[in-house]
Design a protein around this motif. Structure first.
Motif, PDB file in Angstrom:
ATOM      1  N   LEU A   2       0.803  -1.215   0.000  1.00  0.00           N
ATOM      2  CA  LEU A   2       0.000   0.000   0.000  1.00  0.00           C
ATOM      3  C   LEU A   2       0.841   1.273   0.000  1.00  0.00           C
ATOM      4  O   LEU A   2       0.307   2.360   0.182  1.00  0.00           O
ATOM      5  N   THR A   3       2.136   1.146  -0.194  1.00  0.00           N
ATOM      6  CA  THR A   3       3.038   2.293  -0.173  1.00  0.00           C
ATOM      7  C   THR A   3       3.595   2.557  -1.563  1.00  0.00           C
ATOM      8  O   THR A   3       3.560   1.680  -2.433  1.00  0.00           O
ATOM      9  N   PRO A   4       4.130   3.757  -1.794  1.00  0.00           N
ATOM     10  CA  PRO A   4       4.695   4.063  -3.115  1.00  0.00           C
ATOM     11  C   PRO A   4       5.944   3.239  -3.444  1.00  0.00           C
ATOM     12  O   PRO A   4       6.200   2.964  -4.607  1.00  0.00           O
ATOM     13  N   ASN A   5       6.711   2.847  -2.440  1.00  0.00           N
ATOM     14  CA  ASN A   5       7.913   2.036  -2.653  1.00  0.00           C
ATOM     15  C   ASN A   5       7.775   0.719  -1.891  1.00  0.00           C
ATOM     16  O   ASN A   5       8.379   0.548  -0.831  1.00  0.00           O
ATOM     17  N   PRO A   6       6.997  -0.212  -2.435  1.00  0.00           N
ATOM     18  CA  PRO A   6       6.698  -1.425  -1.665  1.00  0.00           C
ATOM     19  C   PRO A   6       7.928  -2.273  -1.334  1.00  0.00           C
ATOM     20  O   PRO A   6       8.004  -2.840  -0.252  1.00  0.00           O
ATOM     21  N   LEU A   7       8.894  -2.343  -2.220  1.00  0.00           N
ATOM     22  CA  LEU A   7      10.061  -3.180  -1.961  1.00  0.00           C
ATOM     23  C   LEU A   7      10.913  -2.625  -0.827  1.00  0.00           C
ATOM     24  O   LEU A   7      11.366  -3.381   0.041  1.00  0.00           O
ATOM     25  N   VAL A   8      11.087  -1.317  -0.796  1.00  0.00           N
ATOM     26  CA  VAL A   8      11.868  -0.685   0.270  1.00  0.00           C
ATOM     27  C   VAL A   8      11.166  -0.868   1.614  1.00  0.00           C
ATOM     28  O   VAL A   8      11.790  -1.259   2.614  1.00  0.00           O
ATOM     29  N   ILE A   9       9.870  -0.614   1.643  1.00  0.00           N
ATOM     30  CA  ILE A   9       9.100  -0.760   2.882  1.00  0.00           C
ATOM     31  C   ILE A   9       9.089  -2.219   3.331  1.00  0.00           C
ATOM     32  O   ILE A   9       9.204  -2.511   4.523  1.00  0.00           O
ATOM     33  N   TRP A  10       8.975  -3.153   2.367  1.00  0.00           N
ATOM     34  CA  TRP A  10       9.003  -4.569   2.714  1.00  0.00           C
ATOM     35  C   TRP A  10      10.305  -4.919   3.437  1.00  0.00           C
ATOM     36  O   TRP A  10      10.281  -5.559   4.481  1.00  0.00           O
ATOM     37  N   PHE A  11      11.437  -4.506   2.883  1.00  0.00           N
ATOM     38  CA  PHE A  11      12.714  -4.852   3.500  1.00  0.00           C
ATOM     39  C   PHE A  11      12.878  -4.194   4.869  1.00  0.00           C
ATOM     40  O   PHE A  11      13.418  -4.806   5.794  1.00  0.00           O
ATOM     41  N   LEU A  12      12.391  -2.979   5.022  1.00  0.00           N
ATOM     42  CA  LEU A  12      12.441  -2.340   6.338  1.00  0.00           C
ATOM     43  C   LEU A  12      11.582  -3.107   7.348  1.00  0.00           C
ATOM     44  O   LEU A  12      12.031  -3.409   8.459  1.00  0.00           O
ATOM     45  N   LEU A  13      10.356  -3.434   6.960  1.00  0.00           N
ATOM     46  CA  LEU A  13       9.438  -4.119   7.871  1.00  0.00           C
ATOM     47  C   LEU A  13       9.913  -5.530   8.196  1.00  0.00           C
ATOM     48  O   LEU A  13       9.899  -5.941   9.362  1.00  0.00           O
ATOM     49  N   ILE A  14      10.325  -6.284   7.187  1.00  0.00           N
ATOM     50  CA  ILE A  14      10.710  -7.673   7.427  1.00  0.00           C
ATOM     51  C   ILE A  14      11.962  -7.742   8.296  1.00  0.00           C
ATOM     52  O   ILE A  14      12.083  -8.617   9.162  1.00  0.00           O
ATOM     53  N   ASN A  15      12.886  -6.813   8.120  1.00  0.00           N
ATOM     54  CA  ASN A  15      14.091  -6.821   8.942  1.00  0.00           C
ATOM     55  C   ASN A  15      13.790  -6.393  10.372  1.00  0.00           C
ATOM     56  O   ASN A  15      14.321  -6.969  11.320  1.00  0.00           O
TER      57      ASN A  15
END
Length: 115
Positions: free
Chosen positions: A20-33
């Protein structure tokens, strides 16, 4: 709800939130880490208190899905899972698989952007 199920629920929420964010891959890596670091801490606390633990397979799944940098930080920060040899071998394999998957995604995304 067990700790293991709670971890997977958080994984699903992280995936949905990142989409749901403009940069899903960046947010994914931040959240998963971030979740992986917290998970290692929760597992260490459960180990100390004799409570139900997070299965090693779950820790490895979070590593394969991109959380391996957070896993390394969590291992060092909490001194958790740093000596257990079978886990260390599986963890190394999961890091290699994760990097290979990221390379494939990057290659496919750069290939598709050409057209």
């Amino acid at each position: 709800m067990t700790l293991n199920r709670f971890c997977y629920v958080l994984l699903i929420f992280a995936a949905i939130a990142s989409l749901l964010t403009p940069n899903p891959l960046v947010i994914w890596f931040l959240l998963i880490n971030l979740l992986t670091i917290v998970m290692y801490g929760a597992d260490k606390m459960a180990a100390r208190k004799g409570m139900r633990r997070v299965p090693e397979a779950t820790l490895l799944v979070f590593g394969v899905t991109g959380g391996w940098p957070g896993a390394i930080v969590g291992q060092q920060l909490f001194r958790h899972k740093t000596q257990k040899q079978p886990f260390k071998t599986y963890f190394f394999i999961s890091v290699v698989v994760s990097i290979a998957m990221m390379a494939v995604v990057y290659h496919l995304s750069s290939y598709s952007s050409l057209y």
